[in-house]
Design a protein around this motif. Structure first.
Motif, short mmCIF file in Angstrom:
data_model
loop_
_atom_site.label_atom_id
_atom_site.label_comp_id
_atom_site.label_asym_id
_atom_site.label_seq_id
_atom_site.Cartn_x
_atom_site.Cartn_y
_atom_site.Cartn_z
N LEU A 180 26.47 29.30 35.37
CA LEU A 180 27.58 29.52 36.02
C LEU A 180 28.68 28.52 35.94
O LEU A 180 28.07 27.09 36.18
CB LEU A 180 27.59 29.80 37.65
N LEU A 181 29.66 28.54 35.72
CA LEU A 181 30.64 27.63 35.45
C LEU A 181 31.87 27.61 36.77
O LEU A 181 32.57 28.52 36.80
CB LEU A 181 31.32 27.67 34.10
N ILE A 182 32.16 26.55 37.56
CA ILE A 182 32.99 26.48 38.61
C ILE A 182 33.81 25.44 38.53
O ILE A 182 33.49 24.28 38.25
CB ILE A 182 32.17 26.63 39.77
N ASP A 183 35.00 25.65 38.91
CA ASP A 183 36.15 24.57 38.87
C ASP A 183 36.56 24.65 40.20
O ASP A 183 37.24 25.71 40.84
CB ASP A 183 37.15 24.97 37.84
N GLU A 184 36.74 23.37 40.93
CA GLU A 184 37.45 23.43 42.44
C GLU A 184 38.75 23.98 42.35
O GLU A 184 39.29 24.49 43.32
CB GLU A 184 37.02 22.16 43.03
N ASP A 185 39.44 23.72 41.28
CA ASP A 185 40.75 24.35 41.16
C ASP A 185 41.05 25.51 41.25
O ASP A 185 42.19 26.00 41.82
CB ASP A 185 41.29 24.00 39.75
N SER A 190 25.05 30.98 25.60
CA SER A 190 25.82 31.98 25.42
C SER A 190 26.19 33.29 26.37
O SER A 190 27.09 33.87 26.57
CB SER A 190 25.28 32.90 24.06
N SER A 191 25.54 33.13 27.54
CA SER A 191 25.56 33.78 28.71
C SER A 191 26.64 33.22 29.67
O SER A 191 26.99 33.66 30.96
CB SER A 191 24.31 34.45 29.54
N CYS A 192 26.83 32.04 29.65
CA CYS A 192 27.57 31.23 30.56
C CYS A 192 28.63 31.91 31.21
O CYS A 192 29.47 32.65 30.20
CB CYS A 192 27.71 29.89 30.32
N PHE A 193 29.25 31.99 32.57
CA PHE A 193 30.29 32.46 33.03
C PHE A 193 30.94 31.82 33.84
O PHE A 193 30.60 31.42 34.87
CB PHE A 193 29.59 33.73 33.54
N LYS A 194 32.26 31.91 33.70
CA LYS A 194 33.20 31.04 34.64
C LYS A 194 33.72 31.91 35.85
O LYS A 194 34.10 32.99 35.67
CB LYS A 194 34.66 30.70 33.68
N LEU A 195 33.53 31.36 36.89
CA LEU A 195 33.72 32.06 38.18
C LEU A 195 35.27 31.70 38.68
O LEU A 195 35.10 30.38 39.09
CB LEU A 195 32.63 31.89 39.22
N HIS A 196 35.91 32.66 39.29
CA HIS A 196 37.22 32.10 40.23
C HIS A 196 36.99 32.93 41.51
O HIS A 196 36.17 33.82 41.58
CB HIS A 196 38.47 32.90 39.61
#
Ligand code: ADP
Ligand code: MG
Length: 566
Positions: A344-349, A284-290
Motif C-alpha cells: 500500500l502506498l499512502i501520502d498524508e497529502d 508490481s501489485s503496489c497500489f496508491k490509496l487516497h
C-alpha cells in the motif's frame, strides 16, 4: 491505389455520407491500407484505418521482438515513430471537426502493451485514424487525395520502411525496457518493494505534465544505504531500496517526499529512455490509496477500521453513495487487499488524517467507544505480520508511526537520508495497542449481480467512453476516478470499459467472486488479444492492471452485490 483513386473521383463534391464507399482495403506501394470504418460526419470520431506491411521491409531483426517484453517495447518504439512522422508531415487543425487530421494513440512516458502496433517476423500492422476531409459538409476529394496518396505514404516511409539506420536507437529502447523488467523481477527474491537508482530524475514538469523536469536535482544515494543491483544489458547500478515491511518517508515540506512516492507508484510501469525513472521500479501489485469523499461503496467489510457508527449502520457490508474521507479510505484498503495488492502506498497529502492517526491527547479526550474509527496506526503491524502487507507512507506531520516503521527515510533537499535509528530512539516509549483483526479480514467473496453492469445507454446502444484517465462513461453512468493515480493512459481506461462490458456478458462468471471474475476476463484479453473485447478492431487500447480494473468497478454506482450468505 487505383481503386481508391477511382472511388474518390466518383464521390467528389458529394455529401459527406458518400465517403462510406471508401470502406474496404487497398494495395499501396509496399503496404496495404484497410479503411475499417468511415465516420458519419466530420465531427464524429475519425475513420478507423490500419496499414499492414511485410516486417522485412522495416529491416528490423527478429531479436528485437523475440520475447513478449521485447515485442511490446519495439511496438511502442514503432508507434512513437509513426506519431512523430505524422507530426512532422501533416499540419494540424485543417478543416472542420476532426477532418484533415491523422490520429494515433497518445504516447506518454510509460511503455504499455497496446493495440496500436503489432509485429511478428512476417507482418507489421499499425492502427490509426483519419479525419476524412470536408468542405462544409461535402467531400473534399482534393484534400483526401493529398492525405491518402501523399501524406500517408510519406509517414509510412519515414516511420517504418528501412529503418536500419536507426537500429541503435531501437535496440537501446528495447534493452532499456527489458532492463526494467529484469530489475523489477529481482525485487521479490531480495525482499524489496521498490528500488530507485542513483542518478534518477524523479521530478515532473507539473501536476499535469508527466515529462521530466529540466534541471531538476537528481537522486544521490549516500553510500551508507546504497545497494547494488545487476541489469541485463548494462553494468550493475546502485541505489536506494525500500524493504518489505513498513516504510516511512519523512522530512520537511517541499523536500520531495510526495515526488518520491509518486515515482514509486509509477514504478509498476516501464518508462521510455530519457524519462528519468527508467531505473525506478516497484513491486508490481503496489497500489496508491487516497481518501475520496463522495465515492460510492458497495458491500465492503470495513470493520477492521470502522465499527459502531452512531446510526448503527452495518459496517460488515458497508454501502453508501457518498462516503466520508475515512470510510472511503477504509473501503479502498479492504478492496485493494482482496484484489491481490501486497503493498500500500499512502501520502498524508491525500489521506484523511483521522484515518491515519489519533494521538494520545485525542484518545484521552474522546473515549474509545465514542470513536468508530480505528486508525491505520493501530492496524498496520497486523497487516504486515498476518497478511504480509507492506506499506510506504509519506508522513511529515506526525511521529505516531516511528515505533512501527521498519525503515524511515528522510527526504532532505530532494535527497534520501536514512533516519531509521533516530526515529526508533525517539519512539522508544510509545507502544501502540492493537486489537485483533484476524477474524474480520477473512476475505469473504463479493458476488456482484453482473446484470447490473451494463454499458447500454439511454439510446439502447452500448456507450463506453474514456475521458482522459479521470472519468469513464459507461452506459448511463459516469464513474469519477480522480483517485486512481496509477491509471496512466486513457487507452487503459477505454480497455477497462470494454472489459467490464465483457464481464457483464459472460454468464459463466455469475456467482463468482468479483476479483476472480474480472481477473479471468483480463487474463483472456492477454491470451486472445485486444480484438476479442471490442466489437471491431480499435487502435487506442492499452492493457490495464487488475488493480485498476477492480478499482473502477468498485467505484461504480451500478455495482450491486448479492447479499452475503453466511
Ligand atoms: P513534499 O511532499 O515533501 O512537500 P514535493 O514532493 O511535493 O514535496 O516537492 C515539492 C516541489 O519540489 C514540487 O514542485 C516538486 O516538483 C519539486 N521537486 C521535487 N523533487 C525535485 C528535484 N529533485 N529537483 C527539483 N525540484 C524538485
Ligand atoms: Mg507532499
Amino acid at each position: 491505389m487505383q481503386k481508391l483513386a477511382n472511388l474518390l473521383t466518383r464521390v467528389e463534391g458529394q455529401g459527406y455520407k458518400a465517403y462510406q464507399r471508401l470502406q474496404g482495403d487497398f494495395q499501396f506501394d509496399g503496404f496495404r491500407l484497410f479503411i475499417d470504418h468511415v465516420q458519419g460526419d466530420p465531427f464524429a470520431e475519425s475513420s478507423r484505418c490500419r496499414i499492414v506491411l511485410a516486417t522485412q521491409l522495416t529491416a528490423l531483426p527478429d531479436h528485437l521482438f523475440n520475447n513478449p517484453i521485447r515485442r511490446i517495447a519495439i511496438e511502442d518504439y514503432l508507434g512513437r515513430r509513426f506519431a512523430a512522422a505524422i507530426d512532422a508531415t501533416v499540419e494540424g487543425n485543417r478543416g472542420s471537426g476532426r477532418s484533415g487530421d491523422f490520429e494515433i494513440a497518445n504516447y506518454g512516458q510509460q511503455v504499455l502493451d497496446r493495440s496500436t502496433v503489432s509485429i511478428d517476423s512476417s507482418r507489421l500492422e499499425v492502427r490509426f485514424q483519419i479525419g476524412l476531409p470536408a468542405d462544409n459538409r461535402r467531400i473534399d476529394a482534393g484534400q483526401a487525395r493529398a492525405m491518402l496518396f501523399e501524406e500517408l505514404p510519406a509517414v509510412v516511409e519515414s516511420a517504418l520502411i528501412r529503418i536500419d539506420r536507426d537500429l541503435d536507437t531501437a535496440e537501446r529502447h528495447v534493452n532499456c525496457i527489458e532492463d526494467q523488467h529484469f530489475l523489477r523481477a529481482q525485487l521479490e527474491t531480495r525482499n524489496l518493494i521498490a528500488f530507485i537508482a542513483d542518478g534518477s530524475n524523479l521530478a515532473r514538469q507539473s501536476g499535469v505534465d508527466d515529462r521530466p523536469l529540466q534541471n531538476a536535482i537528481r537522486i544521490k544515494v549516500p553510500d551508507s544505504i546504497a545497494i547494488e543491483m545487476p541489469l541485463k544489458h548494462h553494468p550493475p547500478v546502485t541505489g536506494v531500496a525500500f524493504p518489505v515491511g513498513i516504510n516511512l518517508i519523512v522530512g520537511g515540506g517541499f523536500h520531495g517526499k510526495s515526488t518520491l512516492l509518486r515515482a514509486i507508484e509509477q514504478g509498476v510501469y516501464d518508462h521510455i529512455p530519457g524519462d528519468g525513472r527508467e531505473l525506478v521500479v516497484s513491486e508490481s501489485s503496489c497500489f496508491k490509496l487516497h481518501a475520496e469523499d463522495g465515492r460510492a461503496i458497495s458491500g465492503v467489510d470495513i470493520r477492521p477500521f470502522i465499527q459502531n457508527l452512531p446510526d448503527a449502520r452495518d459496517c460488515s457490508f458497508f454501502t453508501t453513495t457518498n462516503a466520508s474521507g475515512s470510510s472511503s479510505q477504509a473501503a479502498s484498503i479492504v478492496e485493494a487487499l482482496s484484489a491481490g495488492v501486497h503493498t500500500l502506498l499512502i501520502d498524508e497529502d491525500t489521506s484523511a488524517s483521522n484515518f491515519l492517526i489519533r494521538d494520545q491527547r485525542m484518545q484521552s479526550l474522546v473515549p474509545k467507544d465514542k470513536e468508530p474509527i480505528t486508525p491505520l496506526s493501530q492496524r498496520i503491524c497486523q497487516l504486515r505480520d498476518q497478511y504480509a502487507i507492506s506499506v510506504v507512507m509519506v508522513m511529515g506531520g506526525s511521529g505516531d508511526y516511528f515505533s512501527l516503521a521498519d525503515r524511515v527515510v528522510m527526504m532532505d533537499s530532494y535527497q534520501p537520508v536514512d533516519m531509521t535509528q533516530k526515529a526508533h530512539e525517539l519512539a522508544q516509549s510509545d507502544v501502540i495497542a492493537e486489537s485483533d483483526i484476524a477474524e474480520i479480514l477473512q476475505r469473504s467473496a463479493r458476488i456482484p449481480i453482473i446484470n447490473c453492469l451494463s454499458a447500454t445507454g439511454s439510446s439502447g446502444k452500448p456507450k463506453i467512453k474514456a475521458f482522459g484517465t479521470r472519468l469513464l462513461q459507461f452506459g448511463q453512468e459516469e464513474v469519477p476516478l480522480q483517485a486512481l493515480d496509477q491509471l496512466v493512459d486513457t487507452a487503459q481506461l477505454l480497455s477497462i470499459g470494454y472489459l467490464i462490458e465483457k464481464y457483464h456478458q459472460d454468464n459463466s462468471l455469475q456467482e463468482t467472486d468479483m476479483v476472480v471474475g474480472l481477473g479471468r476476463v483480463l487474463a483472456q484479453l492477454q491470451q486472445r488479444g485486444f480484438d476479442t473485447i471490442t466489437p471491431y478492431p480499435m487502435g487506442k487500447l492499452a492493457l490495464p492492471r487488475l488493480q485498476e480494473l477492480v478499482a473502477v468497478v468498485n467505484r461504480m454506482r451500478l455495482l450491486k452485490l448479492e447479499p452475503v450468505k453466511i
